[in-house]
Scaffold this active site. Structure first.
Site, PDB file in Angstrom:
ATOM      1  N   LYS A   1      44.043  -1.077  25.884  1.00 24.48           N
ATOM      2  CA  LYS A   1      44.361  -2.265  25.200  1.00 24.48           C
ATOM      3  C   LYS A   1      45.869  -2.524  25.575  1.00 24.48           C
ATOM      4  CE  LYS A   1      43.608  -5.135  21.933  1.00 24.48           C
ATOM      5  NZ  LYS A   1      42.483  -6.353  21.807  1.00 24.48           N
TER       6      LYS A   1
ATOM      7  N   ASP B   1      35.230   7.298  21.803  1.00 21.28           N
ATOM      8  CA  ASP B   1      34.294   7.631  20.528  1.00 21.28           C
ATOM      9  C   ASP B   1      33.783   6.395  20.132  1.00 21.28           C
ATOM     10  OD1 ASP B   1      33.276   9.034  18.412  1.00 21.28           O
ATOM     11  OD2 ASP B   1      34.641   7.952  17.072  1.00 21.28           O
TER      12      ASP B   1
ATOM     13  N   TYR C   1      43.480  10.917  17.504  1.00 26.28           N
ATOM     14  CA  TYR C   1      42.935  12.010  16.783  1.00 26.28           C
ATOM     15  C   TYR C   1      43.814  13.050  16.344  1.00 26.28           C
ATOM     16  CZ  TYR C   1      38.112  10.520  17.174  1.00 26.28           C
ATOM     17  OH  TYR C   1      36.794   9.785  17.267  1.00 26.28           O
TER      18      TYR C   1
ATOM     19  N   ASP D   1      38.315  -4.500  23.882  1.00 24.04           N
ATOM     20  CA  ASP D   1      37.151  -5.381  23.269  1.00 24.04           C
ATOM     21  C   ASP D   1      36.228  -6.257  24.137  1.00 24.04           C
ATOM     22  OD1 ASP D   1      39.403  -6.640  24.262  1.00 24.04           O
ATOM     23  OD2 ASP D   1      39.839  -7.854  22.675  1.00 24.04           O
TER      24      ASP D   1
ATOM     25  N   ASP E   1      29.002   5.439  21.454  1.00 26.35           N
ATOM     26  CA  ASP E   1      28.295   5.333  20.520  1.00 26.35           C
ATOM     27  C   ASP E   1      27.391   3.989  20.846  1.00 26.35           C
ATOM     28  OD1 ASP E   1      28.657   7.164  18.764  1.00 26.35           O
ATOM     29  OD2 ASP E   1      28.352   6.269  16.921  1.00 26.35           O
TER      30      ASP E   1
HETATM   31  C1  IPM Z   1      31.874  12.473  18.357  1.00 27.83           C
HETATM   32  C2  IPM Z   1      31.778  12.641  16.735  1.00 27.83           C
HETATM   33  C3  IPM Z   1      33.325  13.201  16.485  1.00 27.83           C
HETATM   34  C4  IPM Z   1      34.642  12.297  17.077  1.00 27.83           C
HETATM   35  C5  IPM Z   1      33.620  13.434  14.947  1.00 27.83           C
HETATM   36  C6  IPM Z   1      32.494  14.220  14.327  1.00 27.83           C
HETATM   37  C7  IPM Z   1      34.796  14.026  14.655  1.00 27.83           C
HETATM   38  O1  IPM Z   1      31.935  11.111  16.340  1.00 27.83           O
HETATM   39  O2  IPM Z   1      31.920  13.717  18.843  1.00 27.83           O
HETATM   40  O3  IPM Z   1      31.742  11.279  18.976  1.00 27.83           O
HETATM   41  O4  IPM Z   1      35.030  11.519  16.575  1.00 27.83           O
HETATM   42  O5  IPM Z   1      34.855  12.655  18.126  1.00 27.83           O
HETATM   43 MG    MG Z   2      31.447   9.511  17.994  1.00 23.12          MG
END
Ligand code: IPM
Ligand code: MG
Length: 342
Positions: free
Chosen positions: A169, A225, A123, A201, A229
Site C-alpha cells: 500500500k 492473511d 501482528y 486493494d 482467504d
Molecule cells: C491464518 C489465521 C491466523 C493469522 C490467526 C488464527 C491468528 O487467520 O493463519 O491465516 O491471522 O495468521
Molecule cells: Mg487467516
C-alpha cells in the site's frame, strides 16, 4: 527414542483441529511409517490444560523436531479473554522464525502462490492503549525482514512461471514504500523474473476477478492473511487451502489456512483437505519426500471426486474422506512399495 530427524510434532489444535489432524496422522502413518509423531498441546486445549496457549514443553518439542504439523487454533470461549489461543500460534511462528508462509491456491487455470511474511508487521509491532483511551497497533518492518522474504518470492517465481507480484500500500504507508524499494533492489539478482508492484486493494479486486494472471505474490503479514482467504475462496473454499511456513534451516510449520470452525466442530463433518494438503507440503518441504507428497496430493484429488465432504456438495464424513485417501494410496501402491518391511 527416535532421532531428531525422524520426529514430527503434531499439534491438533482446537475446534475441528483434532478431527482433521487425525486424518493427517493416519495418512502419515501410511506414507512415512518410520516417522514418530509427537503430539503436543497448543491453543485453547493448551490453555485449559496448562494456562498457557503455548507451553514451554511444546516450544521445546517443536524446536528440536524436523517439522511441525498443526491444526487450527481458536475457541469462542476465549474470544475476549486476556490469554487467547491465537497468541500461542503467533508465539510459535515467532519461536520457529518461520517467516516465509507459502499459501498455494490452485484450481483449473488458477495457480497462484502467496508468499506471506509471517513474523513481522502489524501482528508483531508495538501495541497498547494511550492515556486518552486511544488503542493502537503499529506496522513495523526492518528492510532485512523484507529482503529475506522477497528472496523467497524471487526464487519461487524463478522455479515457476517467472512473474512476481509484490503487493503493498505504497500510496499510503511508509513500510510499503520501503518494501517496494527493497524488492526493486533485489530484482537485478533474478533477471529471469518479471516483477510488478500492485496496491493491495487492487490486488484483492484482481484476485477476485482474474486470479489466473498471478504466479507468485509476495506481501506483508496482514495483507497476506486477507488475500490468502480470498485466494482460497476463488479456488474451492477455505476447506481446501494448505500452507507451509519456512525458516532458514529450522523446522517448518505446516498448517491449514482455515480456522477452527467451532460451528461444525465435534460432528465429524469437517473437510480435511486443507490439513491433508498441509501434510503433503510437510512431506515435500519438511521431510524431502517429493514422491510421497505427490502421491498424497493425487490421492486427495481422487477422494475429492469419489468422497466429497458436505462443503463440497457431497455426504462424506471427515473419516470417510480420510479412508478414501488411504484406499487410493493403497491402489497406487505407494505405501507398500516405498516402505516395504520398515
Ligand atoms: C491464518 C489465521 C491466523 C493469522 C490467526 C488464527 C491468528 O487467520 O493463519 O491465516 O491471522 O495468521
Ligand atoms: Mg487467516
Amino acid at each position: 527414542m527416535p532421532t531428531v530427524s525422524e520426529r514430527v510434532v503434531l499439534l491438533p489444535g482446537d475446534g475441528i483441529g483434532p478431527e482433521v489432524a487425525e486424518q493427517a496422522r493416519l495418512a502419515l502413518e501410511v506414507l512415512a511409517p518410520e516417522v514418530a509423531l509427537d503430539e503436543r498441546l497448543i491453543g485453547a486445549a493448551a490453555i485449559r490444560a496448562t494456562g498457557s496457549p503455548l507451553p514451554q514443553e511444546t516450544i521445546d518439542a517443536c524446536l528440536s523436531a524436523v517439522a511441525v504439523l498443526k491444526g487450527p487454533v481458536g475457541d469462542p470461549e476465549f474470544e475476549a479473554a486476556e490469554v487467547r489461543p491465537e497468541q500461542g500460534l503467533l508465539a510459535l511462528r515467532a519461536a520457529l522464525d518461520t517467516y516465509a508462509n507459502l499459501r498455494p491456491a490452485v484450481l483449473g487455470e488458477v495457480d497462484v502462490l502467496i508468499v506471506r511474511e509471517l513474523v513481522g508487521g502489524l501482528y508483531f509491532g508495538a501495541r497498547g492503549v494511550r492515556d486518552d483511551g486511544t488503542v493502537f497497533d503499529t506496522c513495523e518492518y526492518h528492510p532485512r525482514q523484507v529482503e529475506r522474504l522477497a528472496r523467497w518470492g524471487f526464487r519461487l517465481a524463478e522455479s515457476r512461471r517467472g512473474l512476481l507480484t509484490s503487493v503493498d500500500k505504497a500510496n499510503v504507508l511508509e513500510t510499503s514504500r520501503m518494501w517496494r524499494r527493497v524488492v526493486d533492489e533485489i530484482a537485478p539478482e533474478f533477471p529471469e523474473v518479471q516483477v510488478e508492484h500492485m496496491l493491495v486493494d487492487n490486488a484483492a479486486m484482481q484476485l477476485a476477478t482474474t486470479p489466473q494472471q498471478f504466479d507468485v505474490i509476495v506481501t506483508e503479514n496482514m495483507f497476506g492473511d486477507i488475500l490468502s482467504d480470498l485466494a482460497a475462496a476463488v479456488t474451492g473454499g477455505l476447506g481446501m487451502a494448505p500452507s507451509a511456513s519456512l525458516s532458514d534451516g529450522g523446522p517448518g510449520l505446516f498448517e491449514p489456512v482455515h480456522g477452527s470452525a467451532p460451528d461444525i466442530a465435534g460432528r465429524g463433518v469437517a473437510n480435511p483437505v486443507a490439513m491433508l494438503r498441509s501434510t503433503a507440503l510437510l512431506l515435500e518441504h519438511g521431510l524431502a519426500r517429493t514422491e510421497e507428497a505427490e502421491a498424497l496430493n493425487r490421492a486427495i484429488e481422487a477422494a475429492i471426486v469419489s468422497s466429497p465432504t458436505i462443503d463440497l456438495g457431497g455426504t462424506a464424513s471427515t473419516s470417510d474422506f480420510g479412508a478414501a485417501v488411504r484406499e487410493q494410496l493403497a491402489v497406487d501402491g505407494v505405501a507398500s512399495s516405498s516402505y516395504g518391511g520398515s
